[in-house]
Design a protein around this motif. Sequence first.
Motif, short mmCIF file in Angstrom:
data_model
loop_
_atom_site.label_atom_id
_atom_site.label_comp_id
_atom_site.label_asym_id
_atom_site.label_seq_id
_atom_site.Cartn_x
_atom_site.Cartn_y
_atom_site.Cartn_z
N ASP A 83 -17.78 37.10 36.13
CA ASP A 83 -16.46 36.87 35.56
C ASP A 83 -15.80 35.66 36.22
O ASP A 83 -16.40 35.01 37.09
N ASP A 84 -14.58 35.34 35.84
CA ASP A 84 -13.95 34.13 36.33
C ASP A 84 -13.51 34.22 37.79
O ASP A 84 -13.01 33.24 38.35
N SER A 85 -13.68 35.39 38.42
CA SER A 85 -13.42 35.50 39.86
C SER A 85 -14.72 35.41 40.66
O SER A 85 -14.71 35.56 41.88
N GLY A 86 -15.85 35.19 39.97
CA GLY A 86 -17.13 35.06 40.65
C GLY A 86 -17.82 36.37 40.92
O GLY A 86 -18.77 36.43 41.70
N HIS A 123 -16.66 37.86 4.87
CA HIS A 123 -16.12 38.90 5.76
C HIS A 123 -15.28 38.28 6.87
O HIS A 123 -15.50 37.13 7.26
N ASN A 124 -14.33 39.03 7.36
CA ASN A 124 -13.63 38.70 8.59
C ASN A 124 -14.11 39.64 9.69
O ASN A 124 -14.49 40.80 9.41
N TYR A 125 -14.04 39.16 10.96
CA TYR A 125 -14.56 39.95 12.08
C TYR A 125 -13.53 40.00 13.21
O TYR A 125 -12.77 39.05 13.43
N VAL A 126 -13.55 41.11 13.91
CA VAL A 126 -12.79 41.24 15.16
C VAL A 126 -13.78 41.62 16.25
O VAL A 126 -14.54 42.59 16.08
N VAL A 127 -13.80 40.86 17.33
CA VAL A 127 -14.64 41.18 18.49
C VAL A 127 -13.73 41.33 19.70
O VAL A 127 -13.01 40.40 20.07
N GLN A 128 -13.75 42.52 20.30
CA GLN A 128 -12.96 42.78 21.52
C GLN A 128 -13.89 42.86 22.71
O GLN A 128 -14.93 43.51 22.67
N ILE A 129 -13.51 42.18 23.78
CA ILE A 129 -14.31 42.16 25.01
C ILE A 129 -13.53 42.84 26.13
O ILE A 129 -12.36 42.52 26.36
N SER A 130 -14.18 43.77 26.83
CA SER A 130 -13.56 44.48 27.95
C SER A 130 -14.44 44.36 29.19
O SER A 130 -15.66 44.54 29.11
N ASN A 131 -13.81 44.06 30.31
CA ASN A 131 -14.51 44.07 31.60
C ASN A 131 -14.41 45.47 32.17
O ASN A 131 -13.32 45.90 32.57
N ILE A 137 -12.58 37.78 32.98
CA ILE A 137 -13.33 37.51 31.76
C ILE A 137 -14.44 36.52 32.10
O ILE A 137 -14.41 35.87 33.15
N SER A 138 -15.43 36.42 31.23
CA SER A 138 -16.55 35.50 31.46
C SER A 138 -16.65 34.51 30.31
O SER A 138 -16.32 34.82 29.16
#
Length: 682
Positions: free
Chosen positions: A511-514, A570-578, A584-585
């Motif tokens: 992730d962005d904290s390494g 189509h439309n898309y929704v992508v949710q990302i969770s750590n 986040i990455s």
Amino acid sequence: MTSDEEKQTDQKALLEKLEEYLPGRFVRKDLTARIKEGANVPTYVLEFLLGQYANGSDPVTIERGVENVKKTLANNYVRQDEAEKVKSKIRENGSYTVIDTVTVKLNEKLDRYEASFSNLNLEGVPVDEQYPKQYERLLIGGIWSIVRLSYDHESEDHFVIDSLTPVQVPSIDMQEIKDARQHFTTDEWLDLLLRTIGMEPDQFDKRVKLLLIARLIPFVENNYNLVELGPRGTGKSHVYKELSPNTILVSGGQTTVANLFYNMARHEVGLVGMWDVVAFDEVAGINFKDQDGIQIMKDYMASGSFVRGRTEVQASAGMVFVGNINQSVDVLLRTSNLFEPFPPEMGTDTAFLDRIHAYLPGWEIPKYKPAFFTKGYGLITDYMAEVMRELRKTGYGDVIEEYFTLGAQLNQRDTIAVRKTVSGMIKLLFPDGKFTKDELEEVLQFALEMRRRVKEQLKKIGGMEFYDVNFSYIDRESGEEKFVTVPEQGSATLIPSGTEKPGYVYTIQYDDSGRLSLFKLESQQMPGKGKLEKAGVGYNRGTREGMDTAMRRLESHYADIDQRIMPKKHNYVVQISNLNGNGISEHMALATYISLISISVGRSTLDSMVVLGDMTVGGSIDKITNLADTLQVAKDSGAKSVLLPSSAMSQMSEVPADLFGAFTWVTYQTVEEAAFKAFGLG
């Protein structure tokens, strides 16, 4: 006979043994609670007085003694709101005896020692130099004392100390304890120890009893470093405040090197040189004013010594860290680690954490309720405190060798930690040094678990350096090797077993904290014109660009996967969770691509799979860095299969054999091949 009658019979038998083998060394523990109200003094102070007036089991003697203790406290214990009244008594009567916490300091200007009284709110009282010489702890932190004060009308100081007696047993005969121990079974002795610290053993199972007794290891073992974190209301700090005049509980968190270790201006050793145990309450608030404070603490915890200036100081105080865990252990293990309550400069410092000998699982100890406090007989607290202090002079770390050897995955620090825990538990349970092989094995298993809990969390924080956590011991006689686990490792994992919903994809990236983290992607599809909505990524430009790369790849190559996908409709929704934190990455292109295909074709990825690797704008596969640590996170998260680029197989020599064998391996060379194989196709 009913269970209550059996308990009464057992307690009567124990009392008879106490009267025969430890006469005058025990009190009825509910007496302490009876007289404590209105007198905010530690248990060892009350039982020091009870030991003088109300020891034994004769009801008449006990009641007479309790009244004497109450009278002594009523007349001599100084309440803060009555300080001026007591000072007046001293002046009007000429002299008076008080019970208070006394601290002594050297007044360099007047070249004399001066005493301060905590509740009496009195400072600068001259004190004969014999007292700080004889009782050094008066100089650091202070100690409860019975003091005879007189008043001199002609002197500028007015108040004069005629006599000062610290509340502590002057001397003990260890042979008395050793001889007595032989007449108690191990279960009886364990119950006696619990009643000594005020707990009713009938309320706890064997496991909890051992955990409660383990809190006492720092009292009997030199330089023992213990951590206990758990819910509020489980008595974590109680024993370090109430049980012994030889320990000090540091509250409030902030401290200095001068206070804790060495004052260079005064050339005085700090708390670690004056007390047997230095306990820190509420670890989350620990804060050193000095930048080098934690480094000095690490040196001391490792070797029992430290250097300040040109001076090397040796000390034997144990370091205890207690604090609260505000969420369930399952959640903490899934999202962080069991050292998370520590301040960041300590909780992420693997060198500091590696010096901890045992981690007591405070979440296994039930919250205290009235029934937990005993009304039975236990040893006088102050007497027990001095017994424990004497036990610090002996060691049982080598007793393992007669029957067992430790497994190959214990390094030097692990071995030292296990030996110290074994030694401490043996001293507490078998002060006469007599025990069976089975009893030693139980203690050894307990010690291995307490240290493995530390090592498991170090593995989470520090990666492969601390990979060796499969602790074991070998029976010398049979050659059988037995492995010891920690109970909480069986907690639910982040990646559930079985088949996930279409659109769900797991990946492990920095992730962005390494920090290596497990990410979960969830996709939805609805009629539209080819729009991609990104959720959970904030304004991270790199992440957004990677997800757009995945969408463009789908638009240009969907026919290679399935002509029915038609992303422009189509439309898309992508949710990302750590799932391991908040970061986040930027390396989400490949996982997003597979997630979009999964929701489009209605197929789930393989059971408990993580997707490793990423793709560039041109469709090339990025190289995986630090494969071994990445796989360790995958295993800890519950992954059973791994999708990874074929190029990563060249790094397999770095992966330990048992980690390699933990997964089903699925390799790919191209982006589209990764998509097919993620669903078990191709």
